[in-house]
Design a protein around this motif. Structure first.
Motif, PDB file in Angstrom:
ATOM      1  N   THR A  95      10.680   9.355   1.295  1.00  0.00           N
ATOM      2  CA  THR A  95       9.894   8.139   1.469  1.00  0.00           C
ATOM      3  C   THR A  95      10.523   7.340   2.594  1.00  0.00           C
ATOM      4  O   THR A  95      11.650   7.597   3.012  1.00  0.00           O
ATOM      5  CB  THR A  95       9.848   7.339   0.147  1.00  0.00           C
ATOM      6  OG1 THR A  95       8.974   6.225   0.314  1.00  0.00           O
ATOM      7  CG2 THR A  95      11.214   6.884  -0.285  1.00  0.00           C
ATOM      8  N   ARG A 129      -4.432   7.854  -0.301  1.00  0.00           N
ATOM      9  CA  ARG A 129      -4.032   6.453  -0.154  1.00  0.00           C
ATOM     10  C   ARG A 129      -4.380   5.628  -1.392  1.00  0.00           C
ATOM     11  O   ARG A 129      -5.396   5.862  -2.032  1.00  0.00           O
ATOM     12  CB  ARG A 129      -4.714   5.829   1.058  1.00  0.00           C
ATOM     13  CG  ARG A 129      -4.288   6.483   2.359  1.00  0.00           C
ATOM     14  CD  ARG A 129      -4.962   5.833   3.562  1.00  0.00           C
ATOM     15  NE  ARG A 129      -4.607   6.532   4.776  1.00  0.00           N
ATOM     16  CZ  ARG A 129      -3.522   6.307   5.491  1.00  0.00           C
ATOM     17  NH1 ARG A 129      -2.665   5.369   5.104  1.00  0.00           N
ATOM     18  NH2 ARG A 129      -3.264   6.994   6.581  1.00  0.00           N
ATOM     19  N   HIS A 188       4.085  -1.043   3.493  1.00  0.00           N
ATOM     20  CA  HIS A 188       3.517   0.286   3.289  1.00  0.00           C
ATOM     21  C   HIS A 188       4.660   1.222   2.909  1.00  0.00           C
ATOM     22  O   HIS A 188       5.661   1.309   3.619  1.00  0.00           O
ATOM     23  CB  HIS A 188       2.816   0.764   4.560  1.00  0.00           C
ATOM     24  CG  HIS A 188       2.090   2.050   4.383  1.00  0.00           C
ATOM     25  ND1 HIS A 188       1.037   2.185   3.501  1.00  0.00           N
ATOM     26  CD2 HIS A 188       2.249   3.257   4.970  1.00  0.00           C
ATOM     27  CE1 HIS A 188       0.573   3.436   3.564  1.00  0.00           C
ATOM     28  NE2 HIS A 188       1.299   4.106   4.437  1.00  0.00           N
ATOM     29  N   VAL A 189       4.515   1.911   1.749  1.00  0.00           N
ATOM     30  CA  VAL A 189       5.573   2.770   1.224  1.00  0.00           C
ATOM     31  C   VAL A 189       5.001   4.178   1.028  1.00  0.00           C
ATOM     32  O   VAL A 189       4.480   4.498  -0.031  1.00  0.00           O
ATOM     33  CB  VAL A 189       6.126   2.218  -0.113  1.00  0.00           C
ATOM     34  CG1 VAL A 189       7.299   3.063  -0.594  1.00  0.00           C
ATOM     35  CG2 VAL A 189       6.529   0.754   0.025  1.00  0.00           C
ATOM     36  N   PRO A 190       5.067   5.028   2.063  1.00  0.00           N
ATOM     37  CA  PRO A 190       4.541   6.385   1.955  1.00  0.00           C
ATOM     38  C   PRO A 190       5.475   7.301   1.156  1.00  0.00           C
ATOM     39  O   PRO A 190       6.683   7.062   1.074  1.00  0.00           O
ATOM     40  CB  PRO A 190       4.471   6.867   3.406  1.00  0.00           C
ATOM     41  CG  PRO A 190       4.649   5.645   4.239  1.00  0.00           C
ATOM     42  CD  PRO A 190       5.449   4.692   3.421  1.00  0.00           C
ATOM     43  N   THR A 206      -4.497   7.423  -6.110  1.00  0.00           N
ATOM     44  CA  THR A 206      -4.726   7.723  -4.701  1.00  0.00           C
ATOM     45  C   THR A 206      -6.128   8.294  -4.496  1.00  0.00           C
ATOM     46  O   THR A 206      -6.635   9.059  -5.312  1.00  0.00           O
ATOM     47  CB  THR A 206      -3.674   8.698  -4.148  1.00  0.00           C
ATOM     48  OG1 THR A 206      -3.670   9.892  -4.933  1.00  0.00           O
ATOM     49  CG2 THR A 206      -2.285   8.071  -4.150  1.00  0.00           C
ATOM     50  N   LEU A 238       7.556   1.305  -7.145  1.00  0.00           N
ATOM     51  CA  LEU A 238       6.361   2.119  -7.301  1.00  0.00           C
ATOM     52  C   LEU A 238       6.750   3.335  -8.125  1.00  0.00           C
ATOM     53  O   LEU A 238       7.751   3.989  -7.831  1.00  0.00           O
ATOM     54  CB  LEU A 238       5.829   2.584  -5.943  1.00  0.00           C
ATOM     55  CG  LEU A 238       5.150   1.530  -5.078  1.00  0.00           C
ATOM     56  CD1 LEU A 238       4.912   2.081  -3.672  1.00  0.00           C
ATOM     57  CD2 LEU A 238       3.846   1.076  -5.706  1.00  0.00           C
ATOM     58  N   THR A 256       0.855  -1.184   0.000  1.00  0.00           N
ATOM     59  CA  THR A 256       0.000   0.000   0.000  1.00  0.00           C
ATOM     60  C   THR A 256       0.890   1.232   0.000  1.00  0.00           C
ATOM     61  O   THR A 256       2.083   1.147   0.289  1.00  0.00           O
ATOM     62  CB  THR A 256      -0.928   0.047   1.237  1.00  0.00           C
ATOM     63  OG1 THR A 256      -0.123   0.057   2.425  1.00  0.00           O
ATOM     64  CG2 THR A 256      -1.874  -1.143   1.266  1.00  0.00           C
ATOM     65  N   THR A 257       0.298   2.390  -0.323  1.00  0.00           N
ATOM     66  CA  THR A 257       1.042   3.643  -0.283  1.00  0.00           C
ATOM     67  C   THR A 257       0.129   4.771   0.164  1.00  0.00           C
ATOM     68  O   THR A 257      -1.097   4.640   0.144  1.00  0.00           O
ATOM     69  CB  THR A 257       1.692   3.963  -1.645  1.00  0.00           C
ATOM     70  OG1 THR A 257       2.585   5.065  -1.487  1.00  0.00           O
ATOM     71  CG2 THR A 257       0.651   4.273  -2.708  1.00  0.00           C
ATOM     72  N   HIS A 258       0.745   5.840   0.581  1.00  0.00           N
ATOM     73  CA  HIS A 258       0.039   7.036   1.038  1.00  0.00           C
ATOM     74  C   HIS A 258       0.872   8.228   0.574  1.00  0.00           C
ATOM     75  O   HIS A 258       2.064   8.296   0.867  1.00  0.00           O
ATOM     76  CB  HIS A 258      -0.054   7.008   2.565  1.00  0.00           C
ATOM     77  CG  HIS A 258      -0.901   8.078   3.150  1.00  0.00           C
ATOM     78  ND1 HIS A 258      -0.860   8.376   4.484  1.00  0.00           N
ATOM     79  CD2 HIS A 258      -1.821   8.908   2.616  1.00  0.00           C
ATOM     80  CE1 HIS A 258      -1.716   9.343   4.752  1.00  0.00           C
ATOM     81  NE2 HIS A 258      -2.306   9.691   3.628  1.00  0.00           N
TER      82      HIS A 258
END
Length: 114
Positions: free
Chosen positions: A110, A45, A98-100, A40, A64, A5-7
């Motif tokens: 990041t 997200r 999780h890769v914000p 997103t 990503l 997931t990412t944010h």
């Protein structure tokens, strides 16, 4: 098997970056293979990256790619980065990765989230 997931947060405005196109790819013998793509949501997200079957993804090297140039252009803002690419190793021992991305027009950062 794992999930990703990412944010994305707009660090310049302090708000979620809604509408950023994100592509997840896995490194293979012949280059990069697309695993999933998404955009997103209103909270910045992307919760749907990975196989839709729910089977998870095998360990390996992934990346990503965030279409930041298009996102800034749609907002009428300039940016130095047309894309942000984050490569990482997906380990077998973690079910969730999780890769914000903290984003501004002329910088980004990041980290490995939880």
């Amino acid at each position: 098997m794992s999930a990703v997931t990412t944010h994305v947060l707009d660090a310049a405005t302090g708000t979620p970056a809604a509408g950023v196109v994100v592509v997840l790819e896995r490194s293979g013998d012949d280059g990069w293979d697309q695993v999933a793509a998404g955009t997103t949501d209103a909270d910045g997200r992307c919760r749907t990256l990975g196989p839709e079957t729910g089977a998870g993804m095998p360990p390996g090297t992934y990346r990503l790619t965030f279409a930041t140039g298009d996102w800034f252009a749609a907002a009428g803002r300039d940016t130095f980065y047309p894309y942000v690419v984050v490569a990482f190793t997906l380990a077998a021992d973690r079910a969730h990765h999780h890769v914000p991305l903290l984003l501004s027009p002329f910088a980004y950062s990041t980290y490995r989230g939880s």
